[in-house]
Design a protein around this motif. Structure first.
Motif, mmCIF file in Angstrom:
data_model
loop_
_atom_site.group_PDB
_atom_site.id
_atom_site.type_symbol
_atom_site.label_atom_id
_atom_site.label_comp_id
_atom_site.label_asym_id
_atom_site.label_seq_id
_atom_site.Cartn_x
_atom_site.Cartn_y
_atom_site.Cartn_z
ATOM 1 N N TRP A 8 38.228 43.354 44.339
ATOM 2 C CA TRP A 8 39.579 42.787 44.391
ATOM 3 C C TRP A 8 39.590 41.289 44.132
ATOM 4 C CZ3 TRP A 8 44.150 44.510 43.470
ATOM 5 C CH2 TRP A 8 44.329 45.881 43.477
ATOM 6 N N TYR A 31 39.557 41.372 40.372
ATOM 7 C CA TYR A 31 40.855 41.743 39.790
ATOM 8 C C TYR A 31 41.859 40.592 39.946
ATOM 9 C CZ TYR A 31 39.194 46.603 40.577
ATOM 10 O OH TYR A 31 38.474 47.771 40.609
ATOM 11 N N CYS A 32 41.736 39.858 41.034
ATOM 12 C CA CYS A 32 42.723 38.809 41.346
ATOM 13 C C CYS A 32 42.152 37.410 41.133
ATOM 14 C CB CYS A 32 43.221 38.987 42.779
ATOM 15 S SG CYS A 32 44.290 40.426 42.938
ATOM 16 N N GLN A 66 44.332 43.639 31.722
ATOM 17 C CA GLN A 66 44.514 44.481 32.904
ATOM 18 C C GLN A 66 45.122 43.639 33.995
ATOM 19 O OE1 GLN A 66 41.207 46.840 34.136
ATOM 20 N NE2 GLN A 66 40.388 46.972 32.069
ATOM 21 N N SER A 67 46.027 44.241 34.742
ATOM 22 C CA SER A 67 46.626 43.567 35.873
ATOM 23 C C SER A 67 46.814 44.607 36.983
ATOM 24 C CB SER A 67 47.972 42.959 35.427
ATOM 25 O OG SER A 67 48.546 42.196 36.451
ATOM 26 N N HIS A 68 47.474 44.207 38.063
ATOM 27 C CA HIS A 68 47.780 45.165 39.131
ATOM 28 C C HIS A 68 49.209 44.931 39.586
ATOM 29 C CE1 HIS A 68 43.426 45.573 39.189
ATOM 30 N NE2 HIS A 68 43.629 46.752 39.724
ATOM 31 N N PRO A 97 46.652 49.760 38.870
ATOM 32 C CA PRO A 97 46.419 49.088 37.592
ATOM 33 C C PRO A 97 47.619 49.108 36.635
ATOM 34 C CG PRO A 97 44.581 50.525 38.150
ATOM 35 C CD PRO A 97 45.673 50.828 39.144
ATOM 36 N N ARG A 109 45.497 38.429 36.054
ATOM 37 C CA ARG A 109 44.553 38.730 37.140
ATOM 38 C C ARG A 109 45.127 38.275 38.482
ATOM 39 N NH1 ARG A 109 39.675 36.964 33.191
ATOM 40 N NH2 ARG A 109 39.643 38.905 32.005
#
Ligand SMILES: Nc1nc2c(ncn2[C@@H]2O[C@H](COP(=O)(O)OP(=O)(O)OP(=O)(O)O)[C@@H](O)[C@H]2O)c(=O)[nH]1
Ligand SMILES: [Zn+2]
Length: 206
Positions: free
Chosen positions: A56, A59-60, A93-95, A102, A132
């Motif tokens: 995480w 991702y961030c 890619q993001s969330h 995703p 991100r």
């Protein structure tokens, strides 16, 4: 290959550094595993809370990245080039901020320079710095466009993002194959229909 003999872009494929994970973060993931119905102390899941926490952070990682900084170095010697510059089909890619699921998509980022241009990779860097993070697609689109507008002061900016949201495909309404399209047009691309048509045609969305 680079001087050190690694494949180009090697720093993108190095193993994720094993940064320390605070106990409460790992405990939160263990709680989630328990709530999902499994036993976080079983062998296969023993390291999962730390792994998930580190994933995480990755991702961030955009929260640690200043998007505007990527536009600070510009080039003025471009032979008077004053036509559209477009970086097309940038995968990202993001969330989503609602489900932390995703968002996978492609962005097209264009600008019409006034008196300087930026290194083309920087447009993708701005995108990733915002992607991100926890996002909604509309805000991601607006943030990328606004950052380029403020950073380059060009005559126009156009950002189109197409993405698929796992919160719609893998859960909830479970509708695979749907794509969301968002756009932000600024300057001449908003005010002049001919310029807008030209940039959309270059993006393949005419
Ligand atoms: N506008 C917008 N909506 C998004 C985005 N990502 C996810 N969503 C939506 O956010 C909404 C959240 O709605 P809620 O009703 O609070 O959550 P929910 O009960 O999980 O909704 P469902 O997904 O319909 O099951 C859903 O409709 C998602 O499809 C995005 O980037 N933009
Ligand atoms: Zn969602």
């Amino acid at each position: 290959m680079t001087d050190s003999g690694e494949p180009a872009g090697g720093d993108l494929i190095r193993p994720t550094p094993k940064i320390p994970v605070p106990d409460d973060v790992a405990a939160a993931v263990a709680t989630l595993i328990r709530w999902a119905g499994d036993d976080p102390s079983r062998e296969g899941l023993r390291d999962t809370p730390q792994r998930v926490a580190r994933a995480w952070r990755e991702y961030c990682s955009g929260y640690q990245d200043d998007p505007a900084h990527h536009l600070s170095r510009v080039f003025e010697e471009v032979g008077g080039y004053d036509e559209i510059v477009l970086l097309k089909d940038i995968p990202f890619q993001s969330h989503c901020e609602h489900h932390m699921a995703p968002i996978i998509g492609r962005a097209h980022i264009a600008y019409l320079p006034k008196d300087h241009v930026v290194g083309i990779s920087k447009l993708a860097r701005v995108l990733h710095a915002y992607a991100r993070r926890l996002q909604v697609q509309e805000r991601l689109t607006a943030e990328v466009a606004d950052c380029i507008w403020a950073g380059l002061r060009p005559r126009g900016v156009a950002v189109v993002i197409e993405a698929s949201h796992a919160c719609m495909t893998a859960r909830g309404v479970r509708t695979p194959g749907v794509g969301m399209v968002t756009s932000r047009m600024m300057g001449v691309f908003r005010d002049d229909e001919r310029s807008r048509k030209e940039v959309l045609a270059l993006m393949g969305r005419g």
